[in-house]
Structures are given as C-alpha cells and as structure tokens.
Design an enzyme around this catalytic site. Structure first.
Site, short mmCIF file in Angstrom:
data_model
loop_
_atom_site.label_atom_id
_atom_site.label_comp_id
_atom_site.label_asym_id
_atom_site.label_seq_id
_atom_site.Cartn_x
_atom_site.Cartn_y
_atom_site.Cartn_z
N GLU A 110 -13.79 1.42 15.52
CA GLU A 110 -13.28 1.99 14.28
C GLU A 110 -13.63 3.46 14.14
OE1 GLU A 110 -11.10 0.83 12.46
OE2 GLU A 110 -11.08 -1.26 13.09
N CYS A 169 7.05 -0.30 12.14
CA CYS A 169 7.20 0.54 10.94
C CYS A 169 6.54 1.89 11.22
CB CYS A 169 6.55 -0.15 9.74
SG CYS A 169 7.01 0.53 8.14
N CYS A 207 13.71 -1.35 11.71
CA CYS A 207 13.72 -2.42 10.71
C CYS A 207 14.31 -3.73 11.26
CB CYS A 207 14.49 -1.98 9.47
SG CYS A 207 13.77 -0.53 8.67
N CYS A 248 11.60 -6.02 12.24
CA CYS A 248 10.47 -6.14 11.32
C CYS A 248 10.42 -7.50 10.64
CB CYS A 248 10.55 -5.05 10.25
SG CYS A 248 9.17 -5.11 9.08
N CYS A 297 11.52 -5.80 2.05
CA CYS A 297 11.24 -4.36 2.04
C CYS A 297 12.33 -3.60 1.30
CB CYS A 297 11.12 -3.84 3.47
SG CYS A 297 10.77 -2.07 3.58
#
Length: 348
Positions: free
Chosen positions: A41, A194, A201, A204, A210
């Site tokens: 991270e 995305c 799309c 997706c 959305c």
DNA sequence: TAACCGTGGCG
DNA sequence: TCGCCAAGGTT
C-alpha cells in the site's frame, strides 16, 4: 422492492476477474500477511502497479518481516527505494517499521484508527490495511473509487470539492463482510474497465446501475478543478572527479529529494529565473542538459564536469564511479549519470 | 487549506 | 511533444 446491494454484483465480478498480484490473496481467501499489505500500500501511493512490482519483490526478498526492515540502516532502505519517487514514503516506511516493533510488539494494529497514528499511514492506507489485511469493514477511498463513484452517480461537483459527497456514497456501498475484497474490486474495476481515459462500459458489471454510462461521455466524470501550470526552473549539477575514478556525492537530509544521495548542485531548488554561473577556477566540461519534471515544477539541469586536485574532501563522500549504480541516486541524477556516460562513449 | 513531494506511461 | 494520470500523506 428493494434492490440488491451493488456490492453483490461487484464481488461476483471480482471472483472471476481479480488481478493476480504478488501482495494479494485470491478473492474470498484469508487475508495476506499485514506486513506485505502495508508494504504494497505504501509503494502503491500515487504509483502504478507496474512500477511498484519490482520494488515489492526486492523489498520482500531482502526484508521478509517488519522486524528485518526495522533493523536496517535508513541509508540502505532509501537506496533500495531510489527511482520509485516520493521519498518521504521511504523515510516514513522505516519510521513506521520501527514504531511497529517498538510500540506494537512487531504486530500491525488491525483498526483504521490505530493504523492512522503510524507514520505514512493516512486515511486511504489505514482503511486499506484494515480492510484488506484484517477483514475490517473499513471504507477505502482512493482515486479509483472516487472515479467509479463519481460515474455511478454522475456527480458534477468537481474534485476535490466532491470528496465528502463521494466518501458518503462509498460508506453506503461498503459491505459489512468482505470489505477488503470490495475495496480491491472497486480498484480493479477502476484500473481495468472504469479507467480514467477510456472507460469500457460494455464490459462493466455495474453498467446497469451507472448514471454516467447512460450519458454521451461517461469519461468526463469525475469533474476536476483546473490545474496550475508548472514553472520551469534551471540549475547546475557538478560531476566532480578525482584521479582515482571517484565522484563527489552528497547526501542532503532535507528539502527536495531529502535523504537521497545526490550530485552536488545548485540553483534549481529555488524558483530562480536566471542561469547559474559556474565557478571559474576549474576547466569545466559541459556535458549537456537534463530535463526532468517534478510534481510542481519542471527542471532543466545543466551538467558540468571537472577534475578536483585537492586531497581535501569537500562536503560529501567520494564514490567509485564504477559502482555508481549502487549509490541509489534518484532519477534526476541517474539521468545526469547517463548523460555523462553517453558523452564519454561518443567522445572518450 | 493548499502547497509540497517523483516517476513513468499513455493518448 | 505534452498534459494528464496513478492504491496519498504531511505540513
């Protein structure tokens, strides 16, 4: 009739589409070693997966545990971080490792609140380690999540002003169970489908929920405040050599590139307008100019070289030129080294 | 709060 | 070539 939680569909998609990454456990599995989650991270802050991967391999090989990292000299950690950028992350990495060993018995705390007290761990990273490393139901919001949510709800408030609104929606969407997989699913969705420039799309899993997907240009979300133009600064770096094929290297503790080794240089750390004169008492070779873009300014760095006859050591250390790769120079100075090497290749 | 802090890739 | 962008944090 109540709609099914959005997280259901996203988690189902994630089970078959999760990216396999060295620091990651497969969907639905036991969380990975918190040390590895934390290390990944930190490396991934404002950094692409492709850039972080080799560094993650090197660090986990050299320092398999937080104890090993804590026991290492800062210089070695900084040198190993060289090239990855945002060097405050490496300073904080070491400070955090030492705090884990000194104050937490060598174990990472599991809650977002405790994690956030540690150096280098802010809102995003604290939530990510809690969710991914410990299965805590923390809400993880990074640039991917911001983009996905801004599109899901067609939020027209420009960033960064839209952050509170986006966080609220993210909290509502985060499931009590599998929050770690949910966070990683949102990030994978943002990274692969995305995406910022060219959302796809048609692939997706959230397309039917959305709002942006129903607009002419889903990619226009999120709206963003205009950026400021970067000033150009200019400075000079010195390749100062002694007869034994050693090079003068400095190690500034503060400021730009603080904690990293550096070539002696001046001019560029300040917003100076004029070219800097080089001292006239040495017969300088002009190697050329290195261009480099930092976060808030661009730099043109003239590289000049000269021989030093004195035995007196100026501030710094004499580094064998043959081992310059091991000095851990940040990319700006690595470019200068490359420039000098190319010059000598052509004109020995 | 907004400035500061790296680097590499992509369109 | 160039601006944008990336698993942000600190001051």
């Amino acid at each position: 009739m109540a709609e099914k939680p959005l997280s259901d569909g996203l988690l189902r998609w994630y089970r078959s589409h999760a990216r396999a990454l060295p620091w990651r456990a497969p969907p639905g599995k036991k969380p990975p070693d918190p040390y590895r989650v934390w290390l990944s991270e930190i490396m991934l802050q404002q950094t692409t997966v492709a850039a972080a991967k080799p560094y993650f391999a090197t660090f986990t090989e050299r320092w398999p545990t937080v104890e090993a990292l804590a026991a290492t000299a800062s210089e070695d950690i900084m040198a190993a971080w060289a090239g990855l950028g945002y060097y405050a992350r490496a300073r904080n990495l070491h400070a955090c490792a030492r705090a884990i060993v000194a104050d937490h018995g060598g174990q990472f705390p599991s809650t977002e609140t405790e994690l956030r007290t540690l150096p280098g761990i802010g809102a995003y990273t604290g939530a990510a380690i809690a969710a991914i490393g410990f299965g805590e139901p923390a809400t993880v919001v990074d640039a991917n999540v911001e983009r996905v949510i801004a599109r899901l709800y067609a939020i027209e408030t420009p960033l960064p002003g839209a952050r509170p609104e986006i966080r609220k929606m993210a909290e509502l969407l985060t499931p009590e169970d599998h929050a770690g997989d949910f966070a990683q699913a949102m990030m994978d969705l943002g990274a692969t489908i995305c995406s910022a420039r060219a959302p796809d799309c048609t692939r997706c899993p959230l397309q039917n929920r959305c709002r942006a997907a129903r607009t002419e240009d889903p990619g226009k979300f999120p709206f963003k405040a205009p950026k400021k133009t970067k000033p150009v600064r200019r400075g000079t770096a010195y390749w100062l050599e002694r007869d034994e094929a050693v090079l003068l290297v400095r190690h500034p503790e503060r400021g730009m590139l603080g904690g990293m080794r550096a070539l002696p240089s001046h001019g560029w750390r300040e917003p100076a307008a004029d070219p800097v004169e080089t001292p006239g008492d040495i017969d300088w070779i002009r190697y050329g100019t290195v261009r480099h873009v930092f976060t808030h300014f661009a730099l043109e760095l003239d590289v000049v070289g000269g021989h030093v006859l004195t035995d007196e050591a100026p501030e710094g250390e004499w580094w064998p030129i043959a081992m310059i790769e091991e000095a851990g120079l940040p990319t700006l100075f690595a470019k200068a080294v490359t420039l000098v090497a190319a010059y000598r290749e052509n004109d020995p």
